[in-house]
Design a protein around this motif. Structure first.
Motif, PDB file in Angstrom:
ATOM      1  N   GLY A   1    -103.280  97.429 -57.494  1.00  0.00           N
ATOM      2  CA  GLY A   1    -104.270  96.450 -57.099  1.00  0.00           C
ATOM      3  C   GLY A   1    -105.330  97.025 -56.180  1.00  0.00           C
ATOM      4  O   GLY A   1    -105.526  98.240 -56.094  1.00  0.00           O
ATOM      5  N   ARG A   2    -105.997  96.131 -55.469  1.00  0.00           N
ATOM      6  CA  ARG A   2    -107.103  96.512 -54.599  1.00  0.00           C
ATOM      7  C   ARG A   2    -106.899  95.941 -53.199  1.00  0.00           C
ATOM      8  O   ARG A   2    -106.266  94.898 -53.031  1.00  0.00           O
ATOM      9  N   PHE A   3    -107.486  96.622 -52.223  1.00  0.00           N
ATOM     10  CA  PHE A   3    -107.359  96.215 -50.828  1.00  0.00           C
ATOM     11  C   PHE A   3    -108.746  96.172 -50.205  1.00  0.00           C
ATOM     12  O   PHE A   3    -109.383  97.211 -50.016  1.00  0.00           O
ATOM     13  N   THR A   4    -109.234  94.965 -49.918  1.00  0.00           N
ATOM     14  CA  THR A   4    -110.529  94.816 -49.279  1.00  0.00           C
ATOM     15  C   THR A   4    -110.424  95.191 -47.806  1.00  0.00           C
ATOM     16  O   THR A   4    -109.345  95.196 -47.220  1.00  0.00           O
ATOM     17  N   ALA A   5    -111.563  95.502 -47.202  1.00  0.00           N
ATOM     18  CA  ALA A   5    -111.591  95.872 -45.792  1.00  0.00           C
ATOM     19  C   ALA A   5    -111.700  94.641 -44.915  1.00  0.00           C
ATOM     20  O   ALA A   5    -112.502  93.731 -45.190  1.00  0.00           O
ATOM     21  N   TRP A   6    -110.910  94.584 -43.847  1.00  0.00           N
ATOM     22  CA  TRP A   6    -111.012  93.537 -42.827  1.00  0.00           C
ATOM     23  C   TRP A   6    -111.875  94.019 -41.665  1.00  0.00           C
ATOM     24  O   TRP A   6    -112.678  93.277 -41.120  1.00  0.00           O
ATOM     25  N   ASN A   7    -111.691  95.282 -41.294  1.00  0.00           N
ATOM     26  CA  ASN A   7    -112.441  95.880 -40.201  1.00  0.00           C
ATOM     27  C   ASN A   7    -112.602  97.366 -40.500  1.00  0.00           C
ATOM     28  O   ASN A   7    -111.762  97.952 -41.196  1.00  0.00           O
ATOM     29  N   VAL A   8    -113.668  97.963 -39.998  1.00  0.00           N
ATOM     30  CA  VAL A   8    -113.884  99.408 -40.166  1.00  0.00           C
ATOM     31  C   VAL A   8    -114.162 100.014 -38.800  1.00  0.00           C
ATOM     32  O   VAL A   8    -114.754  99.352 -37.933  1.00  0.00           O
ATOM     33  N   ALA A   9    -113.746 101.258 -38.603  1.00  0.00           N
ATOM     34  CA  ALA A   9    -113.883 101.886 -37.290  1.00  0.00           C
ATOM     35  C   ALA A   9    -114.095 103.387 -37.422  1.00  0.00           C
ATOM     36  O   ALA A   9    -113.551 104.025 -38.329  1.00  0.00           O
ATOM     37  N   THR A  10    -114.888 103.933 -36.503  1.00  0.00           N
ATOM     38  CA  THR A  10    -115.053 105.384 -36.402  1.00  0.00           C
ATOM     39  C   THR A  10    -114.928 105.780 -34.939  1.00  0.00           C
ATOM     40  O   THR A  10    -114.969 104.933 -34.042  1.00  0.00           O
ATOM     41  N   SER A  11    -114.823 107.064 -34.706  1.00  0.00           N
ATOM     42  CA  SER A  11    -114.878 107.566 -33.337  1.00  0.00           C
ATOM     43  C   SER A  11    -116.271 107.319 -32.773  1.00  0.00           C
ATOM     44  O   SER A  11    -117.274 107.430 -33.475  1.00  0.00           O
ATOM     45  N   SER A  12    -116.345 106.982 -31.485  1.00  0.00           N
ATOM     46  CA  SER A  12    -117.652 106.790 -30.859  1.00  0.00           C
ATOM     47  C   SER A  12    -118.448 108.084 -30.842  1.00  0.00           C
ATOM     48  O   SER A  12    -119.679 108.064 -30.784  1.00  0.00           O
ATOM     49  N   LEU A  13    -117.774 109.219 -30.913  1.00  0.00           N
ATOM     50  CA  LEU A  13    -118.470 110.501 -30.944  1.00  0.00           C
ATOM     51  C   LEU A  13    -119.222 110.694 -32.257  1.00  0.00           C
ATOM     52  O   LEU A  13    -120.176 111.460 -32.321  1.00  0.00           O
TER      53      LEU A  13
END
Length: 336
Positions: free
Chosen positions: A180-192
């Motif tokens: 199946g598929r998994f939609t994104a709830w939240n996305v995050a990266t390093s502040s750098l």
């Protein structure tokens, strides 16, 4: 994870090696369409080292709907044809793998060579609506929600914006989507990654907090996951699996195995020689201690940038990376 894998490709005879070029201008982003746009709207904390935002769903039928309705609109939006188009045009046909054949009992399609169900195709769009894809991997975490990819697949860097309509499709193979598929709830990266005046490739890693699939499974329940570790070493063997785009078709996991080397200063990254890791393979995991019988291993890096000689570089995962993962895991605890 428990998977049945074919033997690895073997290397015959010595091979001449060169080093990744030190000029950042010669480095190519391995996503197929990085575009810098307007400033990102995000919640940032330099102390915590995390920049994040709720995943953006911008598709027909999503406006004004409930969370469930928006997710369904997003799933409907990514038709099989649109998923394929996200890869870009394959000129002259896709290259074929040459390292044997195996069949995972949970995957109906025949698969070429080593293959991981925890690795998948990450489709998304840039702010201007341009479709694109990267590679991502389910992470063995307490929440069972996390998926690791390159930061530039989620955020376009300093002065840029977030990507949108993000969906993770694990083990996709020639249109088959067995988990199946998994939609994104939240996305995050390093502040750098998102701060400063230019992309910080040494911190080009990000995480997606996913929603459950249509069967109500978390991503780790469905496909398993790998732990992220900070102890890669020079000379250590890594196995890389990714959804390479042109001249490959982006519908199969390409495989590469090589030994880690340091890049030349001032670039402080790891590198391997993997000429078949082309645009679309950004985020592909560098698996340490990979076992072809059980499918077990640890994530010690990921595809970030490459040069014209077939070399691929990864951030060096360290204690700061571990802290970033731990903080995003705390955020995941707030997912409904």
């Amino acid at each position: 994870m428990s998977e049945d894998h074919s033997s690895a490709r073997t290397r015959t005879g010595p091979r001449r090696r060169t080093r990744l070029r030190t000029l950042l201008a010669s480095l190519a982003v391995v996503a197929s369409g990085l575009v810098v746009g307007s400033p990102a709207q995000a919640s940032a904390s330099g102390e915590l080292g995390v920049v994040s935002r709720a995943a953006v769903i911008d598709v027909p039928g999503a406006e004004g709907g409930t969370a469930a309705q928006k997710q369904q609109a997003l799933l409907d939006y990514w038709t099989p044809e649109r998923v394929r188009r996200a890869t870009g045009e394959v000129k002259g046909g896709a290259k074929e793998a040459s390292i044997g054949v195996r069949t995972d009992p949970r995957i109906t399609a025949v698969v070429d060579g080593p293959y991981s169900t925890a690795v998948g195709k990450l489709v998304f769009e840039h702010a201007n609506g341009k479709p694109d894809h990267c590679t991502a991997t389910a992470v063995n975490s307490d929440s069972e929600f996390l998926v690791l990819t390159a930061a530039h697949c989620l955020h376009e860097g300093p002065g840029g914006t977030w990507t949108k309509n993000v969906v993770f499709i694990p083990a996709r193979h020639d249109g088959d989507e067995p988990f199946g598929r998994f939609t994104a709830w939240n996305v995050a990266t390093s502040s750098l990654w998102s701060s400063g005046t230019k992309p910080d490739w040494e911190h080009d890693y990000g995480l997606v907090i996913t929603n459950d699939n249509a069967e109500g499974q978390t991503v780790v329940e469905a496909v398993g996951g790998y732990q992220i570790v900070p102890d890669a070493r020079t000379g250590e063997k890594v196995s890389v699996m990714g959804y390479s785009g042109p001249p490959y078709d982006g519908e199969h996991q390409e495989f590469c195995e090589d030994l880690i080397e340091p890049t030349v200063p001032p670039v402080n990254m790891w590198q391997v020689e993997c000429a078949n890791m082309t645009p679309g393979s950004s985020g592909s995991p560098w698996l340490l201690d990979y076992d072809y019988t059980t499918g077990s291993g640890y994530i010690g890096g990921l595809n970030s940038i490459s040069d014209t000689q077939g070399f691929m570089a990864s951030p060096r995962f360290d204690a700061r990376t571990g802290g970033f993962v731990a903080l995003v895991e705390q955020m995941a605890a707030g997912r409904p």
